[in-house]
Design a protein around this motif. Structure first.
Motif, mmCIF file in Angstrom:
data_model
loop_
_atom_site.group_PDB
_atom_site.id
_atom_site.type_symbol
_atom_site.label_atom_id
_atom_site.label_comp_id
_atom_site.label_asym_id
_atom_site.label_seq_id
_atom_site.Cartn_x
_atom_site.Cartn_y
_atom_site.Cartn_z
ATOM 1 N N GLU A 35 0.829 -1.205 0.000
ATOM 2 C CA GLU A 35 0.000 0.000 0.000
ATOM 3 C C GLU A 35 0.864 1.256 0.000
ATOM 4 O O GLU A 35 0.545 2.243 -0.682
ATOM 5 N N ARG A 87 2.193 1.591 -3.497
ATOM 6 C CA ARG A 87 1.145 2.141 -4.368
ATOM 7 C C ARG A 87 1.037 3.654 -4.204
ATOM 8 O O ARG A 87 0.924 4.400 -5.180
ATOM 9 N N ILE A 113 0.477 1.088 -11.781
ATOM 10 C CA ILE A 113 0.747 0.844 -10.364
ATOM 11 C C ILE A 113 0.539 -0.629 -10.025
ATOM 12 O O ILE A 113 1.384 -1.262 -9.386
ATOM 13 N N GLU A 114 -0.582 -1.202 -10.466
ATOM 14 C CA GLU A 114 -0.846 -2.609 -10.155
ATOM 15 C C GLU A 114 0.158 -3.528 -10.836
ATOM 16 O O GLU A 114 0.573 -4.547 -10.265
ATOM 17 N N VAL A 141 3.287 -3.347 -8.728
ATOM 18 C CA VAL A 141 3.108 -4.081 -7.471
ATOM 19 C C VAL A 141 3.188 -5.587 -7.721
ATOM 20 O O VAL A 141 3.863 -6.323 -6.987
#
Length: 296
Positions: free
Chosen positions: A236, A239, A252-253, A256
């Motif tokens: 988190e 992110r 972003i995903e 990650v």
């Protein structure tokens, strides 16, 4: 004739410099030719535009023996499949149409690892899908299977300067390979100029050692002669950092997912060999690149 994409990017400009140093005939695809140094523009053929455009790659690949292929990063991309695969498709068509003999592409480690890792590894998964797309054309292809770049640490130069810290969503003791872009460019330019290879293959560029965040912090502390500390962050927090940089939700995903896979061992699956071990150490890179960037 060798075609170089992204000739003003971090890797592409070094590939271009190597090829020109060795006397190769080079054609570049570039959106803005004024970003090329004058002495370079005078020594290359220039095709202006994006290498995701069919008209541009058909012009550039006409008469080309080899192509250096790199999909440019787009931190604001909303559709990453389009960014990687739809962007690459016109080039694949042009490889066939113009009978390009060899392609060298920037890709990622992960081929042959557990599907749970490679299949859900964000940007890595997209890079491997791009490799498959290029390979399906029948062109002779070498994918550069790469870990994280040492140059990624430059994004944290301000935090290192101000706080004496750097941050990653990795376990402090997770040892991973990393490589300097100069070593990637050296391997790429050698393959582009070498007419002896054919078929499909993957070429890992692993750097000389696997290091954890704590290992890197100790090396940086020596180089900077002050304490530097590694801090693991949560997904988190990672992110939030990427969002603060203006990156899209999709990017972003993907980042990650990639870092989660790396923290689970994705980059450790490739065995280190003398051929895959690139020469630039993290200490050398810190002394020559990171320290000047941090100290300004």
């Amino acid at each position: 004739m060798i075609v170089v994409t992204t000739p003003t990017g971090n890797i592409g400009r070094q590939v271009l410099a190597n090829l020109l140093r060795d006397g190769e005939s080079v054609r570049v695809i570039v959106r803005d030719p004024t970003r090329l140094p004058g002495q370079v523009r005078d020594r290359v053929e220039v095709v202006r535009g994006s290498h995701g455009d069919a008209g541009v790659v058909n012009e550039a690949f006409d008469g080309a023996a080899a192509v250096f292929w790199l999909v440019p990063p787009d931190p604001k991309a909303e559709d990453l499949k389009a960014t990687y695969l739809e962007f690459t498709q016109p080039a694949c068509d042009a490889f066939v149409r113009h009978q390009v003999q060899r392609v060298v592409g920037v890709s990622a480690l992960g081929r042959g690892t557990a599907p749970a890792l490679a299949g859900n590894a964000g940007l890595v998964s997209l890079s491997l899908a791009m490799d498959d797309l290029i390979a399906a054309t029948g062109v002779s292809y070498r994918s550069l299977a790469l870990p994280s770049f040492m140059e990624n640490m430059l994004r944290q130069a301000a935090a290192i300067r101000a706080q004496g810290m750097f941050f990653l969503p990795l376990d402090a003791d997770r040892r991973l390979p990393s490589c300097a872009t100069r070593d990637i460019a050296a391997v790429a330019s050698r393959l582009l100029a070498d007419v002896s290879w054919s078929g499909l293959g993957s070429v890992p560029v692993l750097g000389p050692e696997d290091l954890s965040g704590d290992d890197m912090a100790r090396i940086m502390s020596d180089v900077f002669d002050r304490p530097i500390r590694f801090q693991q962050v949560t997904e988190e927090q990672f992110r939030a950092t990427l969002a603060g940089q203006g990156q899209s939700a999709a990017m972003i995903e993907a980042m990650v997912d990639m870092m989660r896979a790396k923290n689970s061992g994705l980059d450790n699956a490739e065995p280190r060999t003398p051929l895959s071990t690139a020469p630039t150490t993290f200490r050398q890179w810190c002394e020559e690149v990171l320290r000047p960037a941090v100290l300004g």
